[in-house]
Design an enzyme around this catalytic site. Structure first.
Site, short mmCIF file in Angstrom:
data_model
loop_
_atom_site.label_atom_id
_atom_site.label_comp_id
_atom_site.label_asym_id
_atom_site.label_seq_id
_atom_site.Cartn_x
_atom_site.Cartn_y
_atom_site.Cartn_z
CG LEU A 53 -1.87 1.16 1.39
CD1 LEU A 53 -2.88 1.23 0.25
CD2 LEU A 53 -2.62 1.07 2.72
CG ASP A 54 1.95 2.79 3.81
OD1 ASP A 54 0.95 3.49 3.63
OD2 ASP A 54 2.15 2.15 4.85
CB THR A 84 0.91 6.68 3.63
OG1 THR A 84 1.34 5.47 3.05
CG2 THR A 84 -0.58 6.87 3.43
CE LYS A 130 9.97 5.85 1.30
NZ LYS A 130 10.30 6.36 -0.03
CB VAL A 137 10.54 -0.97 8.76
CG1 VAL A 137 10.90 -1.32 10.18
CG2 VAL A 137 11.69 -1.30 7.81
CB SER A 141 -0.27 -3.09 3.59
OG SER A 141 0.19 -2.05 4.42
CD GLU A 148 6.55 -4.37 -0.72
OE1 GLU A 148 7.12 -3.28 -0.61
OE2 GLU A 148 5.83 -4.83 0.17
CG ASP A 149 7.40 1.37 -1.39
OD1 ASP A 149 6.88 0.39 -0.82
OD2 ASP A 149 7.59 2.47 -0.83
#
Ligand code: BG6
Ligand code: MG
Length: 216
Positions: free
Chosen positions: A11-12, A18, A46, A48, A115, A170-171
């Site tokens: 998500l983030d 976010t 990120k 984490v 997420s 995924e980022d």
């Protein structure tokens, strides 16, 4: 080659940005304890979990807190964070994300959220995206944080597909590692230097097509 049947989205940083709100809230917390940290250090947060993020931040500030105090600090940060995300609007969906979710659904692919955030339901609601997901697996339903593959394996299970029929978006480095550990394909969203272990890296979902999934 196994055909892709499902897409699992972080998500983030993939669907919404976010990270900027997490950063503001953690920074406010660090400042209240008398120290600061940089945007560069924030990159390490990120993907984490909330608890692990706090441990890292306290470490950067050279601050030691007992478990009860850590719990209070994490709760305080989350109160500030929730205040910010409660004001989110659909305008904060990252470029191409909504269109890509719709393209995946139109192509018959199943869609799950994977997420670490316990605030995922609120973010999906505020951005009007709840109905775009067939399953939501988040920080409320997992016991092991990424890079453990639990969140994505539970997503595959909820969708009724095999791990090797899934692709993860995924980022975070930990998220790509989780996808690989789960035996899934992965698309990195961000920089190739950081996410080089992914099968392909793009700058955002606006650069993705369903057709590209056949080449992974
Ligand atoms: C991840 C974020 O998605 O969720 C992390 O990348 C965050 O920065 C983690 O710490 C947990 O989120 P939350 O909303 O449960 O504190
Ligand atoms: Mg992320």
């Amino acid at each position: 080659m196994t055909a892709i049947k499902a897409c699992l989205f972080d998500l983030d940083g993939v669907i919404v940005d976010t990270a900027v709100y997490h950063y503001k809230a953690w920074k406010q917390l660090a400042n209240s304890l008398g120290f600061d940290f940089t945007e560069h250090q924030n990159e390490q947060l990120k993907g984490v979990s909330r608890v692990r993020s706090l441990e890292l931040i306290l470490g950067w500030g050279g601050v030691t807190k007992i478990a009860d105090e850590q719990h209070e600090l994490a709760t305080l940060k989350n109160t500030w964070y929730v205040e910010m995300i409660s004001k989110m609007t659909p305008a904060e969906i990252l470029p191409g994300a909504k269109a890509y979710l719709e393209e995946c659904r139109a192509a018959g692919l199943k869609i799950a959220l994977g997420s670490a955030s316990k605030n995922s339901p609120l973010i999906l609601e505020r951005t009007g995206l709840t109905s775009h997901f067939d399953a939501v697996i988040d920080g409320n339903s997992v016991t092991k944080a990424k890079p453990d593959p639990e969140v994505f394996l539970k997503g595959a299970e909820a969708l009724g597909v095999q791990p090797n029929e899934c692709v993860v978006f995924e980022d975070a480095v930990a998220g790509i590692a989780a996808a690989i550990a789960g035996g899934m394909k992965s698309v990195g969203i961000g920089s190739p230097e950081l996410l080089g272990d992914a099968d392909v890296v793009v700058t955002g979902l606006d650069k993705m097509t369903v057709g590209m999934l056949n080449t992974l």
